[in-house]
Design an enzyme around this catalytic site. Sequence first.
Site, PDB file in Angstrom:
ATOM      1  N   LYS A  24       0.824  -1.195   0.000  1.00 44.52           N
ATOM      2  CA  LYS A  24       0.000   0.000   0.000  1.00 44.52           C
ATOM      3  C   LYS A  24       0.861   1.249   0.000  1.00 44.52           C
ATOM      4  O   LYS A  24       0.376   2.349  -0.228  1.00 44.52           O
ATOM      5  CB  LYS A  24      -0.891   0.022   1.276  1.00 44.52           C
ATOM      6  CG  LYS A  24      -1.710  -1.202   1.499  1.00 44.52           C
ATOM      7  CD  LYS A  24      -2.344  -1.139   2.901  1.00 44.52           C
ATOM      8  CE  LYS A  24      -2.912  -2.488   3.289  1.00 44.52           C
ATOM      9  NZ  LYS A  24      -3.237  -2.540   4.736  1.00 44.52           N
ATOM     10  N   GLY A  25       2.150   1.070   0.293  1.00 45.09           N
ATOM     11  CA  GLY A  25       3.035   2.208   0.552  1.00 45.09           C
ATOM     12  C   GLY A  25       3.143   3.220  -0.573  1.00 45.09           C
ATOM     13  O   GLY A  25       3.380   4.395  -0.323  1.00 45.09           O
ATOM     14  N   GLU A  72       7.481   2.227  -6.386  1.00 40.82           N
ATOM     15  CA  GLU A  72       7.663   1.729  -5.018  1.00 40.82           C
ATOM     16  C   GLU A  72       7.812   2.905  -4.048  1.00 40.82           C
ATOM     17  O   GLU A  72       8.286   3.974  -4.424  1.00 40.82           O
ATOM     18  CB  GLU A  72       8.947   0.892  -4.955  1.00 40.82           C
ATOM     19  CG  GLU A  72       8.730  -0.591  -4.747  1.00 40.82           C
ATOM     20  CD  GLU A  72       8.296  -0.994  -3.347  1.00 40.82           C
ATOM     21  OE1 GLU A  72       7.491  -0.272  -2.711  1.00 40.82           O
ATOM     22  OE2 GLU A  72       8.750  -2.037  -2.888  1.00 40.82           O
ATOM     23  N   ASP A  73       7.439   2.674  -2.807  1.00 43.86           N
ATOM     24  CA  ASP A  73       7.629   3.718  -1.801  1.00 43.86           C
ATOM     25  C   ASP A  73       9.096   3.867  -1.412  1.00 43.86           C
ATOM     26  O   ASP A  73       9.639   4.952  -1.415  1.00 43.86           O
ATOM     27  CB  ASP A  73       6.748   3.459  -0.558  1.00 43.86           C
ATOM     28  CG  ASP A  73       6.942   2.060   0.047  1.00 43.86           C
ATOM     29  OD1 ASP A  73       7.693   1.235  -0.523  1.00 43.86           O
ATOM     30  OD2 ASP A  73       6.323   1.787   1.095  1.00 43.86           O
ATOM     31  N   ASP A  99      14.804  -0.532   0.569  1.00 43.03           N
ATOM     32  CA  ASP A  99      15.552  -0.666   1.820  1.00 43.03           C
ATOM     33  C   ASP A  99      16.656  -1.706   1.574  1.00 43.03           C
ATOM     34  O   ASP A  99      17.694  -1.374   1.032  1.00 43.03           O
ATOM     35  CB  ASP A  99      14.554  -1.083   2.898  1.00 43.03           C
ATOM     36  CG  ASP A  99      15.139  -1.125   4.294  1.00 43.03           C
ATOM     37  OD1 ASP A  99      16.088  -0.385   4.561  1.00 43.03           O
ATOM     38  OD2 ASP A  99      14.642  -1.905   5.125  1.00 43.03           O
ATOM     39  N   LYS A 110      17.406   3.875   0.812  1.00 40.44           N
ATOM     40  CA  LYS A 110      18.359   3.922   1.934  1.00 40.44           C
ATOM     41  C   LYS A 110      19.605   3.161   1.495  1.00 40.44           C
ATOM     42  O   LYS A 110      19.717   1.965   1.755  1.00 40.44           O
ATOM     43  CB  LYS A 110      17.773   3.198   3.157  1.00 40.44           C
ATOM     44  CG  LYS A 110      16.597   3.873   3.829  1.00 40.44           C
ATOM     45  CD  LYS A 110      16.250   3.083   5.089  1.00 40.44           C
ATOM     46  CE  LYS A 110      14.807   3.199   5.449  1.00 40.44           C
ATOM     47  NZ  LYS A 110      14.401   2.288   6.530  1.00 40.44           N
ATOM     48  N   PHE A 166      14.134   4.605  10.166  1.00 44.37           N
ATOM     49  CA  PHE A 166      12.821   4.100   9.766  1.00 44.37           C
ATOM     50  C   PHE A 166      11.873   5.292   9.646  1.00 44.37           C
ATOM     51  O   PHE A 166      11.730   6.081  10.570  1.00 44.37           O
ATOM     52  CB  PHE A 166      12.286   3.080  10.766  1.00 44.37           C
ATOM     53  CG  PHE A 166      11.157   2.271  10.186  1.00 44.37           C
ATOM     54  CD1 PHE A 166      11.412   1.127   9.432  1.00 44.37           C
ATOM     55  CD2 PHE A 166       9.836   2.680  10.346  1.00 44.37           C
ATOM     56  CE1 PHE A 166      10.384   0.404   8.859  1.00 44.37           C
ATOM     57  CE2 PHE A 166       8.794   1.955   9.778  1.00 44.37           C
ATOM     58  CZ  PHE A 166       9.070   0.812   9.034  1.00 44.37           C
ATOM     59  N   VAL A 167      11.250   5.424   8.490  1.00 42.53           N
ATOM     60  CA  VAL A 167      10.418   6.605   8.238  1.00 42.53           C
ATOM     61  C   VAL A 167       8.949   6.234   7.997  1.00 42.53           C
ATOM     62  O   VAL A 167       8.637   5.120   7.586  1.00 42.53           O
ATOM     63  CB  VAL A 167      10.954   7.427   7.035  1.00 42.53           C
ATOM     64  CG1 VAL A 167      12.300   8.045   7.349  1.00 42.53           C
ATOM     65  CG2 VAL A 167      11.035   6.560   5.772  1.00 42.53           C
ATOM     66  N   ASP A 214       4.220   3.228   6.314  1.00 43.42           N
ATOM     67  CA  ASP A 214       3.608   2.914   7.607  1.00 43.42           C
ATOM     68  C   ASP A 214       4.595   2.308   8.586  1.00 43.42           C
ATOM     69  O   ASP A 214       5.646   1.794   8.221  1.00 43.42           O
ATOM     70  CB  ASP A 214       2.489   1.892   7.416  1.00 43.42           C
ATOM     71  CG  ASP A 214       3.063   0.494   7.118  1.00 43.42           C
ATOM     72  OD1 ASP A 214       3.827   0.370   6.145  1.00 43.42           O
ATOM     73  OD2 ASP A 214       2.770  -0.452   7.883  1.00 43.42           O
ATOM     74  N   ARG A 230       0.387   6.365   7.653  1.00 40.20           N
ATOM     75  CA  ARG A 230       0.432   6.515   6.191  1.00 40.20           C
ATOM     76  C   ARG A 230      -0.114   7.873   5.768  1.00 40.20           C
ATOM     77  O   ARG A 230       0.261   8.422   4.745  1.00 40.20           O
ATOM     78  CB  ARG A 230      -0.426   5.440   5.511  1.00 40.20           C
ATOM     79  CG  ARG A 230       0.085   4.029   5.638  1.00 40.20           C
ATOM     80  CD  ARG A 230      -0.667   3.129   4.665  1.00 40.20           C
ATOM     81  NE  ARG A 230      -0.532   1.710   5.017  1.00 40.20           N
ATOM     82  CZ  ARG A 230       0.488   0.944   4.646  1.00 40.20           C
ATOM     83  NH1 ARG A 230       1.455   1.435   3.906  1.00 40.20           N
ATOM     84  NH2 ARG A 230       0.533  -0.332   4.991  1.00 40.20           N
TER      85      ARG A 230
HETATM   86  P1  IMP Z   1      13.121  -4.206   1.328  1.00 39.79           P
HETATM   87  O1  IMP Z   1      12.651  -5.504   0.768  1.00 39.79           O
HETATM   88  O2  IMP Z   1      14.028  -4.410   2.521  1.00 39.79           O
HETATM   89  O3  IMP Z   1      13.762  -3.301   0.289  1.00 39.79           O
HETATM   90  O4  IMP Z   1      11.884  -3.480   1.953  1.00 39.79           O
HETATM   91  C1  IMP Z   1      10.986  -2.804   1.183  1.00 39.79           C
HETATM   92  C2  IMP Z   1       9.685  -2.592   1.893  1.00 39.79           C
HETATM   93  O5  IMP Z   1       9.843  -2.502   3.307  1.00 39.79           O
HETATM   94  C3  IMP Z   1       9.096  -1.271   1.441  1.00 39.79           C
HETATM   95  O6  IMP Z   1       8.287  -1.429   0.308  1.00 39.79           O
HETATM   96  C4  IMP Z   1       8.342  -0.829   2.677  1.00 39.79           C
HETATM   97  O7  IMP Z   1       7.034  -1.364   2.677  1.00 39.79           O
HETATM   98  C5  IMP Z   1       9.108  -1.423   3.834  1.00 39.79           C
HETATM   99  N1  IMP Z   1      10.044  -0.433   4.421  1.00 39.79           N
HETATM  100  C6  IMP Z   1      11.389  -0.421   4.358  1.00 39.79           C
HETATM  101  N2  IMP Z   1      11.912   0.628   5.010  1.00 39.79           N
HETATM  102  C7  IMP Z   1      10.860   1.317   5.502  1.00 39.79           C
HETATM  103  C8  IMP Z   1      10.736   2.532   6.274  1.00 39.79           C
HETATM  104  O8  IMP Z   1      11.711   3.213   6.650  1.00 39.79           O
HETATM  105  N3  IMP Z   1       9.473   2.909   6.578  1.00 39.79           N
HETATM  106  C9  IMP Z   1       8.364   2.220   6.193  1.00 39.79           C
HETATM  107  N4  IMP Z   1       8.437   1.088   5.465  1.00 39.79           N
HETATM  108  C10 IMP Z   1       9.669   0.647   5.124  1.00 39.79           C
HETATM  109 MG    MG Z   2       5.162  -1.575   4.918  1.00 40.68          MG
END
Ligand code: IMP
Ligand code: MG
Length: 190
Positions: free
Chosen positions: A58-59, A114-115, A118, A146, A167-168, A174, A180
């Site tokens: 949903k991000g 994508e939001d 990470d 990040k 963490f944001v 969220d 959100r």
């Molecule tokens: P990744 O697979 O570690 O790249 O994580 C990606 C997903 O984790 C994103 O689409 C977000 O939903 C969530 N996420 C990662 N970092 C944050 C953050 O700082 N705040 C909120 N959601 C995050």
């Molecule tokens: Mg999330």
Amino acid sequence: MTPTRLHAVASSPRAVLQPEVGEVLVGADELQRRVSELGEEISRDYAGRSLLLVGVLKGAMFFLSDLMRFIEIPVEVDFMAVASYGSATDSSGVVRILKDLDVAIEGRDVLIVEDIVDSGLTLQYLMRNLGSRNPRSLAVCALLTKPERRKVDLPTRYVGFEIPDRFVVGYGLDYEERHRNLPFVAVLDR
Ligand code: IMP
Ligand code: MG
């Protein structure tokens, strides 16, 4: 009826109501400015073509809906919802599809919206999954990244902001489904 006073929208009072919401990292005006730049860049890069935006629920919902309004070429939108096993703040890379696309993407120019990137594991999974459906092109547009947290190398063609390892929340992002709705991106205070 009393008209809405737009200037009354301030960022700081929310921190009093919701102590989890810390320092504002990206303000609402800065978000709009950068999202409009991304929309213009995408419109130039895909000129003469039509684009399918794949929003990751949903991000990405706020980012996607704002971004679309700054794209000047023909554009369609579809959504995917994925869940990544892990804790509330760390994804494991084991991704489960909760909602798949409604349309076939073979031969289409596809842009994943994508939001945040990470570790990059969720996006790596999505790139592989959608890539195997033979789109004409496949690229990524992420609002935030990040770099310090990256575990896999990913080509992210469009990025809004590089942020530190915090963490944001807000503007779609969220923490356990909360925050959100903030119109800015803020650090989560735990
Ligand atoms: P990744 O697979 O570690 O790249 O994580 C990606 C997903 O984790 C994103 O689409 C977000 O939903 C969530 N996420 C990662 N970092 C944050 C953050 O700082 N705040 C909120 N959601 C995050
Ligand atoms: Mg999330």
